[in-house]
Design an enzyme around this catalytic site. Structure first.
Site, PDB file in Angstrom:
ATOM      1  N   ASN A   1     -19.770  43.021  27.339  1.00  0.00           N
ATOM      2  CA  ASN A   1     -19.115  44.033  27.503  1.00  0.00           C
ATOM      3  C   ASN A   1     -17.618  44.112  26.997  1.00  0.00           C
ATOM      4  O   ASN A   1     -17.834  44.777  25.550  1.00  0.00           O
ATOM      5  CB  ASN A   1     -18.752  44.617  29.186  1.00  0.00           C
ATOM      6  N   ASP A   2     -16.569  43.588  27.276  1.00  0.00           N
ATOM      7  CA  ASP A   2     -15.433  43.724  26.716  1.00  0.00           C
ATOM      8  C   ASP A   2     -15.496  43.312  25.300  1.00  0.00           C
ATOM      9  O   ASP A   2     -14.712  43.624  24.441  1.00  0.00           O
ATOM     10  CB  ASP A   2     -14.486  42.930  27.204  1.00  0.00           C
ATOM     11  N   VAL A   3     -16.154  42.343  24.879  1.00  0.00           N
ATOM     12  CA  VAL A   3     -16.260  41.453  23.550  1.00  0.00           C
ATOM     13  C   VAL A   3     -16.632  42.568  22.628  1.00  0.00           C
ATOM     14  O   VAL A   3     -16.861  42.247  21.205  1.00  0.00           O
ATOM     15  CB  VAL A   3     -16.753  40.240  23.418  1.00  0.00           C
TER      16      VAL A   3
ATOM     17  N   ALA B   1     -11.781  43.258  31.943  1.00  0.00           N
ATOM     18  CA  ALA B   1     -10.533  43.686  31.427  1.00  0.00           C
ATOM     19  C   ALA B   1     -10.007  45.091  32.226  1.00  0.00           C
ATOM     20  O   ALA B   1      -9.053  45.379  32.393  1.00  0.00           O
ATOM     21  CB  ALA B   1     -10.286  43.865  29.928  1.00  0.00           C
TER      22      ALA B   1
END
Lengths: 464, 102
Positions: A393-395, A434
């Site tokens: 996700n965040d990456v 995050a």
């Protein structure tokens, strides 16, 4: 065995350990490297037996305990699923730490066995080394136990923070230094015990504020600590093999922590001071307007991929949780049969430890030359037809490149949005670790596939 | 004036840090997990200290206070040595190249 000969043989085993790490520079040489490591260990243990030269009943007990520990270790090594590798490594670190503490305690109680003087009259340098080895070992132990509990899910992965936390840790660290100084002047065993107890406490306190997704840094850091603990004991025992190994492991862990921090664009201290993910959540929920999302099913996904000529797979921790790596490989096999080019893109901090995704893909028989690191593959997204994001996700969040206000701004991300179309397998729209929304969800060319990663992948394969 | 042997050990230590630095940077990122498990296994060479501690008992006494700690450390280190090397072996055996005939 003469002291000189054993010293040389310890040096040989130290060199073999260096070669063991050197072998890991490529998968072809890695197995040979591991063999070097094993030979080095056999030499070190054999030399120790020969130089102590005590083959009485104690020796038999040593062999028995060695066999007990060895069979437990072997049993774990064969039974552990690859998805549980982070927990395993954290657990193993705790054992090294505790072993270092025990050796230091033994040396403190009976220094003459180690040629360090007599109880209450230990050589100053040895005492300092012993104290450092014991303290670092104890920190490694309790820190790794907490990391293990968090990874295993026994303890919540959410950061635990309280007021004055950093001040308390700093005070405890200063206290350790003061205690070491007093220990050296008084040789009091009580101080030694207090020193160890406080070190256990510190290890516990420094890991609890660190959240689940920062575990790659924590594990690498504890890896490093276990090395420094070994080196500290190596100085006490005046043993070259231990000193070399400790230094190797110490720097290895430090480099891995650095790589992980860089992968998140955060400083080491930012990670270590912890609390990330707990404090930033508010900033994410401020602009929670409902934006339209395109969602699809396995059929749509299969259709998109069937008409693609190249697909890039982006795996993340969610894939490990869903144990979807085998199902994924089967899907890719079907794609390849249709002459579709498939490659895998791995972000440095994907998963819960360095290289976690690579191991899982290797387990699922994905050839390692189809798996690429961020820098190697990031330019290829623009030319690819489909990006298949599974459990990451965040990456992949483009916000890291566009919004300077975002907590992940500046973090290197995979340029997934440049693909013609993006398939995003996810259970729900909830934000990632995050605590921020992923802009990718709302892009025109993104199709969300709301399902369990494993089930969705299997369904797509059926529809291909 | 003679040099303290400690200085020699310190030199080995410092140089090994540099060796470690360069060797580890050359490790391919896809093998970072095996790197951690193998460093974990080799740091258990601390077992040499545990063996010395375990055999430190005076004549006839196998289990003295100090040797018990040694025995405990032997068990812990042995778990790590066997577990660490074997799990690394298991992982590395899985890394395969693309089959050429396809």
């Amino acid at each position: 065995m003469s002291a000189n000969l054993s010293a040389i043989l310890y040096l040989v085993s130290g060199v073999l350990f260096i070669l063991a790490l050197r072998g890991l520079s490529s998968p072809e040489t890695s197995r040979q490297g591991n063999l070097f490591g094993i030979i080095g260990m056999v030499i070190a243990v054999t030399v120790t037996f020969l130089s102590v030269g005590n083959f009485s009943s104690g020796f038999v007990y040593v062999l028995i305990f060695l066999a007990i520990g060895g069979s437990v270790g072997a049993f774990i090594a064969y039974r552990i699923p690859m998805t549980a590798m982070p927990e395993l490594v954290a657990g193993f670190h705790s054992l090294v730490g505790l072993a270092a503490v025990f050796v230091a305690i033994s040396a403190f109680i009976n220094p003459s066995a180690f040629n360090l003087g007599t109880p209450g009259n230990i050589k100053l340098a040895s005492l300092i080394e012993m104290a450092i080895g014991a303290a670092v070992g104890a920190i490694t132990f309790s820190g790794s136990v907490i990391a293990f509990l968090k990874l295993q899910g026994i303890m919540s992965g959410a950061p635990i923070t309280f007021k004055g936390q950093h001040l308390l840790n700093a005070l405890l660290l200063i206290l350790i230094v003061i205690l070491t100084i007093y220990l050296c002047s008084t040789q009091s065993s009580n101080l030694f015990w207090i020193l160890i107890a406080i070190s256990f406490l510190i290890g516990f306190l420094i890991i609890i504020p660190i959240g689940g997704a920062d575990m790659p840094v924590v594990i690498s850091m504890l890896n490093s600590y276990s090395g420094w603990a070994a080196a500290g004991i190596g100085f006490t025992l005046e043993n070259t093999a231990l000193i070399i190994t400790g230094a190797l492991v110490g720097s290895s862990g430090a480099i891995l922590s650095y790589i992980m921090c860089k992968g998140m664009n955060r400083s080491f201290f930012n990670v270590i001071l912890g609390g990330f993910g707990a404090t930033d959540q508010t900033s994410g929920s401020q602009n929670k307007e409902q934006r339209p999302v395109k969602s699809g099913n396995a059929d749509d996904a299969a259709f998109l991929m069937k008409n693609a000529s190249s697909v890039i797979i982006v795996p993340g921790y969610g894939m490990a949780v869903a144990q979807a790596q085998h199902a994924l490989r089967e899907m890719v096999d079907t794609l390849k049969k249709n002459d579709i080019k498939v490659s895998y893109a791995i972000h440095p901090v994907a998963g819960r430890m360095p290289g976690h995704m690579n191991v899982l893909l290797a387990e699922a028989n994905v050839p390692y030359d189809e798996v690429f690191e961020l820098e190697e593959i990031n330019n290829d997204f623009a030319n690819a037809d489909v990006a298949f994001v599974i459990g990451a996700n965040d990456v992949t969040n483009p916000v890291a490149k566009t919004d300077p206000q975002s907590p992940i701004y500046g973090m290197p991300v995979l340029d997934v949005e440049k693909c013609k179309s993006v398939l995003f397998v996810k259970r729900s729209l909830s934000p990632g670790y995050a605590g921020i929304d992923n802009d990718l969800f709302y892009k025109e060319n993104t199709l969300m596939l709301f399902a369990d990663a494993k089930k969705m992948t299997e369904d797509i394969t059926k529809n291909l | 004036m003679e040099i303290d042997p400690f200085i020699f050990r310190l030199s080995i230590f410092i140089l090994s840090i540099f060796v470690g630095y360069y060797v580890v940077w050359s490790v391919t990122p896809s093998l970072h997990t095996p790197l951690m498990s193998v460093t974990n296994a080799i740091s258990s060479v601390i077992i040499v200290g545990a063996i010395i501690a375990a055999l430190s008992g005076s004549d006839g006494v196998v289990f003295s206070l100090s040797s018990i700690y040694g025995f405990l450390a032997i068990i812990l280190a042995a778990v790590n040595i066997f577990g660490g090397f074997l799990v690394t072996q298991r992982m590395l055996a899985m890394y395969k190249k693309k089959k050429k005939d396809k």
